[in-house]
Design an enzyme around this catalytic site. Structure first.
Site, short mmCIF file in Angstrom:
data_model
loop_
_atom_site.label_atom_id
_atom_site.label_comp_id
_atom_site.label_asym_id
_atom_site.label_seq_id
_atom_site.Cartn_x
_atom_site.Cartn_y
_atom_site.Cartn_z
CE LYS A 79 22.14 -10.89 43.69
NZ LYS A 79 23.56 -10.76 43.30
CB SER A 154 23.36 -11.13 39.45
OG SER A 154 24.12 -10.95 40.64
CB SER A 178 26.66 -8.95 40.72
OG SER A 178 26.77 -9.90 39.71
#
Lengths: 460, 48
Positions: A79, A154, A178
């Site tokens: 990420k 996310s 997320s």
């Protein structure tokens, strides 16, 4: 045989037998990125030349019979909120677009030391604030199952990339769902380990008592392989071994509050069908009640913005004179936090929310006296389209069934259980704090018995 | 309902530049969240 779809264990077996090289595997994933990335938009940074150099190093080690790390030759992505030496850590925020750090996050360092190959960094909602990747300052990622739909957020870029076979696995972070929500939307396995099992150091934080780093994979076996390296406090038996052990006669609780009117009826049916699979593998399943479930997401919405305030001050300092602006979602959460921390908001909203978190923790702790696991849907519906995207509180509700694990710190895993409208449906198992090994064991047993087949190669 | 003035004061205190349109959206979102959380607040106020 397609290299892209092979499990980690098989890829490694083939490398050791010299049927495949780490370079060939890396090249296959690079070719896939070149083929589909313009449609999926899973990445925001790529470091492919360096990835190939890493793969060549692994091949050298194999040739010279040198010791190999546990993830040797396996291509991964992380990420964009996680520190990496070679790529910016922007968290997809224009104010941090040039933010470089000198050290890898400890978890990334461990994966690299275990000879995993880092391909690049994934798209995400700005500063992990969002459930669709739409708040990224770059572009929204697309769900490989249907490019008009969100992969979730996310950690949506990571999920899109794994489902599109652009990396073998991805590391995401989960503050209120997320990792698990994108896993559910993209037909993947997504795990939020017990709080603190993987240090959040080197992650641009959202809410430090909620944040948890975890992987996204295609199978539970791959998940166990990644966690064997990523988790700091090693269990007595490696996860990848533990999952293959015979499952004890555990009891699974199905909390009725998770099956409320807001849950799509067909999703409810899909998840309840899982009960039959669990019974078939010798588990006892019973309905249970967790009355405070209705307050979990509101509690999350009140507590996390306040935790973010001191982080925002640091980010303002880090951003300095950088051009660009914070996104609207960031501004909303900062100002929400500021209001809740003010005299007006603190007494009326924040302090009751702190008390509620303790009450929820107590209620869940008592539940482990009755059952070993909880089974719930992961999300209220399958992935939504960008055209019909919910907003505000409705958008936050896509994490409604996931926030409890972050409030209480317990481990939770989402895995696919069925399909609806040609989209995957996810279900979630949760276990008591520290029972990550048993949780993986259950998820693996379920995955083996349900034998749900997903051909990721067919998605694009 | 949180007033626009409150939103603007908070933005100033947090050193955030905010347009009129953004302030309106923040006002709406903040109010929605407080309304959404009102059940929690009531639950914690009830004698146990």
């Amino acid at each position: 045989m397609n290299i892209l779809t092979l499990p980690i264990a098989v890829l490694q077996e083939k490398m050791l037998r010299r049927e495949l090289s780490a370079t060939e595997i890396c090249q296959a994933f690079i070719a896939r990125i070149e083929e589909v990335e313009n449609r999926v938009q899973a990445y925001v940074y790529l470091d492919l030349e360096h990835a190939l150099a890493q793969a060549k190093q692994v091949d050298k080690k194999i040739a010279k019979k040198m010791p190999l790390g546990a993830l040797f030759g396996i291509p991964m992505a992380v990420k964009a909120a996680m520190n990496t030496q070679r790529m910016p850590t922007s968290a997809c925020c224009s104010r941090l677009i040039h933010h470089h750090v000198t050290d890898n996050a400890p978890v990334i360092q461990r994966l690299l030391a275990a000879d995993a190959i880092l391909l690049g960094k994934n798209n995400m909602d700005q500063l992990s604030m969002g459930s669709s990747t739409i708040t990224s300052c770059f572009y929204p990622s697309k769900n490989p199952w249907d490019l008009s739909k969100t992969p979730g957020g996310s950690s949506g870029g990571g999920a899109a990339g794994v489902a599109a076979l652009e990396s073998c696995f991805a590391l995401g972070s989960d503050t209120g769902g997320s990792i698990r929500q994108p896993a559910s939307y993209c037909g993947l396995v997504g795990c939020k380990p017990s709080f603190g099992n993987i240090a959040a150091e080197g992650l641009l934080a959202l809410a430090p008592t909620f944040d948890q780093i975890g992987p996204l994979t295609k199978t539970v076996a791959d998940m166990a392989c990644v966690l064997d390296v990523a988790v700091e406090q090693k269990p007595n038996i490696a996860y990848s071994k533990k999952i293959t052990e015979a499952l004890p006669h555990f009891t699974v609780g199905v909390p009725k509050e998770y099956f409320h009117a807001g849950l799509r009826a067909e999703v409810k049916s899909c998840v309840l069908q899982a009960v039959a699979v669990l019974e078939k593998i010798g588990l006892r399943v019973q309905e249970v009640s967790l009355p405070l479930t209705q307050y979990c997401l509101p509690d999350y919405c009140l507590l996390t913005p306040v935790e973010f305030l001191p982080i925002f001050d640091q980010l303002q300092e880090m951003a300095g004179d950088e051009n660009g602006d914070w996104g609207l979602e960031v501004k909303t959460r900062v100002l929400t936090g500021a209001f809740l921390a003010s005299e007006k908001g603190r007494e009326k909203y924040y302090l009751p929310a702190v008390k509620m978190r303790e009450a929820i923790k107590k209620e869940v702790a008592l539940m482990w006296q009755k059952v070993d696991f909880l089974l719930t849907p992961s999300t209220l519906d399958v992935a939504f389209s960008y055209e019909q995207m919910p907003s505000g509180v409705q958008m936050r509700k896509s994490d409604e069934l996931l926030a409890m694990a972050n409030l209480t710190g317990i481990p939770a895993i989402s895995l696919p259980c069925a399909f609806l409208d040609n989209m995957p449906v996810g279900m979630q198992f949760m276990a008591a704090y520290g029972k990550d090994d048993c949780l993986l064991q259950l998820a693996y047993a379920f995955e083996q018995e349900s034998a749900l087949k997903i051909d990721y190669l067919d998605l694009l | 309902m949180i007033s626009m003035d409150t939103v603007k004061e908070l933005a100033q205190a947090m050193q955030i530049m905010i347009t009129e349109q953004e302030a309106q959206k923040v006002q709406q979102s903040l109010s929605d969240i407080l309304e959404y959380a009102s059940g929690l607040q009531n639950a914690m106020e009830e004698p146990s």
